[in-house]
Motif scaffolding. Sequence first.
Motif, short mmCIF file in Angstrom:
data_model
loop_
_atom_site.label_atom_id
_atom_site.label_comp_id
_atom_site.label_asym_id
_atom_site.label_seq_id
_atom_site.Cartn_x
_atom_site.Cartn_y
_atom_site.Cartn_z
N ASN A 1 1.85 -75.03 -38.81
CA ASN A 1 0.98 -75.33 -39.94
C ASN A 1 1.84 -75.29 -41.20
N ASP A 2 2.28 -76.47 -41.65
CA ASP A 2 3.17 -76.52 -42.81
C ASP A 2 2.43 -76.21 -44.11
N GLU A 3 1.16 -76.55 -44.17
CA GLU A 3 0.40 -76.28 -45.41
C GLU A 3 0.31 -74.79 -45.69
N LYS A 4 0.01 -74.01 -44.65
CA LYS A 4 -0.10 -72.56 -44.82
C LYS A 4 1.22 -71.84 -44.56
N GLY A 5 2.17 -72.54 -43.95
CA GLY A 5 3.49 -71.96 -43.77
C GLY A 5 3.59 -70.97 -42.63
N PHE A 6 3.18 -71.40 -41.42
CA PHE A 6 3.36 -70.51 -40.27
C PHE A 6 3.53 -71.32 -38.99
N ILE A 7 4.09 -70.66 -37.99
CA ILE A 7 4.24 -71.22 -36.66
C ILE A 7 3.61 -70.28 -35.66
N ALA A 8 3.21 -70.82 -34.52
CA ALA A 8 2.74 -70.01 -33.40
C ALA A 8 3.48 -70.45 -32.15
N VAL A 9 4.02 -69.49 -31.43
CA VAL A 9 4.76 -69.78 -30.20
C VAL A 9 4.14 -68.98 -29.07
N THR A 10 3.77 -69.67 -28.00
CA THR A 10 3.10 -69.03 -26.87
C THR A 10 3.90 -69.22 -25.60
N GLY A 11 4.18 -68.12 -24.93
CA GLY A 11 4.73 -68.17 -23.58
C GLY A 11 3.59 -67.92 -22.60
N LEU A 12 3.43 -68.82 -21.64
CA LEU A 12 2.34 -68.70 -20.67
C LEU A 12 2.92 -68.64 -19.27
N PHE A 13 2.61 -67.55 -18.55
CA PHE A 13 3.17 -67.31 -17.23
C PHE A 13 2.02 -67.09 -16.24
N ALA B 1 12.84 -64.69 -28.87
CA ALA B 1 12.94 -65.25 -27.53
C ALA B 1 12.23 -64.32 -26.56
N ILE B 2 11.53 -64.90 -25.59
CA ILE B 2 10.87 -64.10 -24.56
C ILE B 2 11.82 -64.02 -23.37
N ARG B 3 12.32 -62.83 -23.15
CA ARG B 3 13.30 -62.65 -22.06
C ARG B 3 12.57 -62.06 -20.86
N ARG B 4 12.67 -62.76 -19.75
CA ARG B 4 11.97 -62.33 -18.53
C ARG B 4 12.93 -61.78 -17.50
N ASN B 5 12.56 -60.64 -16.92
CA ASN B 5 13.28 -60.06 -15.79
C ASN B 5 12.22 -59.63 -14.78
N GLY B 6 11.96 -60.52 -13.82
CA GLY B 6 10.88 -60.25 -12.87
C GLY B 6 9.55 -60.27 -13.60
N ASP B 7 8.83 -59.15 -13.52
CA ASP B 7 7.54 -59.04 -14.19
C ASP B 7 7.64 -58.33 -15.55
N ARG C 1 11.28 -55.84 -30.09
CA ARG C 1 11.27 -54.41 -29.75
C ARG C 1 10.18 -54.07 -28.73
N TRP C 2 9.34 -55.07 -28.37
CA TRP C 2 8.26 -54.83 -27.42
C TRP C 2 8.66 -55.28 -26.02
N SER C 3 8.22 -54.53 -25.00
CA SER C 3 8.34 -54.98 -23.62
C SER C 3 6.97 -54.97 -22.97
N VAL C 4 6.72 -55.99 -22.15
CA VAL C 4 5.45 -56.14 -21.46
C VAL C 4 5.74 -56.24 -19.97
N GLU C 5 5.19 -55.32 -19.19
CA GLU C 5 5.31 -55.36 -17.73
C GLU C 5 3.96 -55.75 -17.16
N ALA C 6 3.89 -56.93 -16.58
CA ALA C 6 2.61 -57.44 -16.07
C ALA C 6 2.77 -57.86 -14.62
N THR C 7 1.98 -57.30 -13.74
CA THR C 7 2.02 -57.66 -12.33
C THR C 7 1.33 -59.01 -12.15
N LEU C 8 2.09 -60.02 -11.80
CA LEU C 8 1.54 -61.36 -11.58
C LEU C 8 1.31 -61.66 -10.11
#
Length: 844
Positions: free
Chosen positions: A687-699, A757-763, A769-776
Amino acid sequence: MKSLSTLLILTVTLAITACSDNAPITPVPDEQSPESTLPDAYHDKVRTQPYPKTDNEIYLNPAPFIVPKEMKQAERLQFNVSRDTQFSGPETILSEARPWCMFNPHRTLETGLWYWRFRSVTSSGQPGAWSDTYSFEVKDETPRFVTPPFADFLGNAPRIHPRLYAFLDDKIEAARKRVTSHPEYGQLTTLAATALKADFSAPYNQTADLRLYTDYLYQAWHLTLRTAYRNKLHDILSTLLQTPPTEAQLFATNFGATDIASAYLTCYDALYNKLSATERAATEKQLMRVAEKYYPQHCGIQENHIFDNHFWQQNMRVLFQIAYLLYDKVNYSGKAIEMLEYYYELWTARAPASGFNRDGVWHNGTGYFINNVRTLQYLPLLYSYIARKDFLQHPWYRNAGRSLVYTWPPESRSLGFGDGSEKYDSPQRQRAAFADFLARETGDSYAGWYAAQCTKSLQRDPEMRLYRMAANRTYETQLPASTEKMIWYKDAGEVVMHSNLADTDHNLSLAFRSSTFASGSHTTACQNSFNLLFKGTDVYRSSGYYLNFSDAHNLMSYRHTRAHNTILVNGIGQPYSMKGYGNIVRAMGGNHISYCLGDASNAYSGITDDPMWTSAFAAAGISQTPEYGFGVTPLTRYRRHVLMLHPDILVIYDELEAASPVRWSWLLHSPTRFELNEAEQLMGTRNDEKGFIAVTGLFSSHPYTATQTDAFTVPPTPTPNPAYPNQWHFTAETAPCAANRYLAIIQVKGTDQTAHAIRRNGDTFTIGRWSVEATLDTSRPASLVVRNSDLPATFSYGAEHPTPGGEIYIRRYPQSSVLYDEKDGIYHIMEETDRPAISSRTAL
């Protein structure tokens, strides 16, 4: 940092009472087991069983007693309430027999088990047999709100005119002395001047204008006492009396009759002491035409209907006003008093917001809240003044100021759901006026801050102007320092999260809906869906345009589940029905993590048999078949975990199961095009008018096919219209499988920033600074763990014991949600299992 052993004096929040120590306990059954025990609905559209019963947790003490109209076998009903099954104890209550199907005790009920029954009574006073005996429990924690009996209201009601705004009687003289210096004086007189020039030679062709202009004149006259305004009211009334409306004119539309009646009653009240006996009698006759038409249609029905929109928005208020003006007039007093009592008791039993909602948020959609504001302000003020009891102590009103702020912040688009919620870039004048009213009457500082932030909108509001100009009160305009980042509306079924509520330009805000009020009326088929805003504008939100209540675009591309940020099952969405419900079963938060869990396992429950919707489908040429996105699905589980990792990351973890393989479609809607990176399973919007981006990783557990389109299934207009631009619709769909899990990680950043960047190592997925462990892997139990490398804030869902602060915490319940986060400068442990929803209808 204090050790975890020290901090276990901390708060442990459980939906089920926990043990006092932290030792291992015998596991309880998994609360996420197949939802075979769920009811087919938590609320009836029209009541089919008496309320309350053993399986109904009551919302207030005292609860209203309500009987389906079909169970009433004579002209009246009588109620019997007691602490014992013989109905003989000293606390036993025997009501008067009344024509309606409800009874309000108007007294606090002692804690414990209560019993009640009812019987039909003929107009001659002959009672029938007592019904079965029903029981319910009053708990210590049940909120208490007691209204005075109708006799108190009637005994104190004014006998002079004008009386419509009796609650301003002790303020109006002082207001008149300063009226010309009031900042809204110019708006008041401008609207009145417009009404003075209006031509009402054909009044029944413009009933809405008739109502508005007579209201403008009434307010201006009441504040200034200028004869020109009163004379114009007399002219209008004379025109109305010279050519009374025909039946067809009077009852042409649902609002038309009360528009016309509103004009009659404002003229009558202002002019009462100037009218001839003939004019009074003729006006009273026309008012009673409306009242006597609708009262029999409402009596027994409105107390049993979940929420009749037009009735609660305007019609009830006007019908009450008719009875209020005529209750002491000799020719009509008997019938008018009966009507007055009915509408007074109905408000006590079912208002505000259906009577089954204490949250302060509007259960029927944020967009349509404004249509209810005038009634929500006027009636409790009048009741409070006359009955000498503060009706604004109802829990809904006590929470309403905060709800205004959270669901639609100043200088922001709405976060809410339902018809019309996508309209407007900032709060409308009615919301500002309601906030001002709450601040003046209750001292609510959320409401005061909101009104102060929306001053320009507030001063444009004409409906409450008389009140504002007369009730000269100041109030606190600072946002409370204790503002939470997350609010859970447990009755309505919504959660709202904000990263920085007070600063729109830096605020990431999310609303999540999974509601036992289900889909239908002015709500949409959007269980387990979310809206996401940044800087007060849409990032991802429900799509489509509310141009018509039930045209093809509305049914297929606005109200339908495909238009919302949730899922489809084999391309099928949720029905427009009280059976298409969801439920938010858990929610908690601190300074760094906000969390909620919605369960929409029952939301995809087939097609609707509601005549209103089946007629709408027929009129639009749509059938409730899979071809159109309707039908039966084998879905057995849809649980959506939503976490906001403050200030700018959103995590969504979906658990999906079905009795047979299905195509799972994960949906996301944006005002701008998605840039897809299929190799890295990423998508982005800008959104250039408001000045933001959204990035989604979907697994996903299973590979999915990502597609997008800017086309609606049914466009809003037959030919393209720049007022309704196309929107972008993303779908991630799997091949048929019986179970799947999706994990979405959404980052929203200013255009001067770079998404991690979303760095994935298995699940395990690392985002800064955040890590998310999700059983897929669907062959393993679902689990979700979130940690921060710089902070001790931790979230854990699953069976394993988490280690917040570096020390093991023994999970009390399997598959519970555990949050370790900071509140008020101290880290706390919070643990939750599923909170059962409150049902107003039947047993599980």
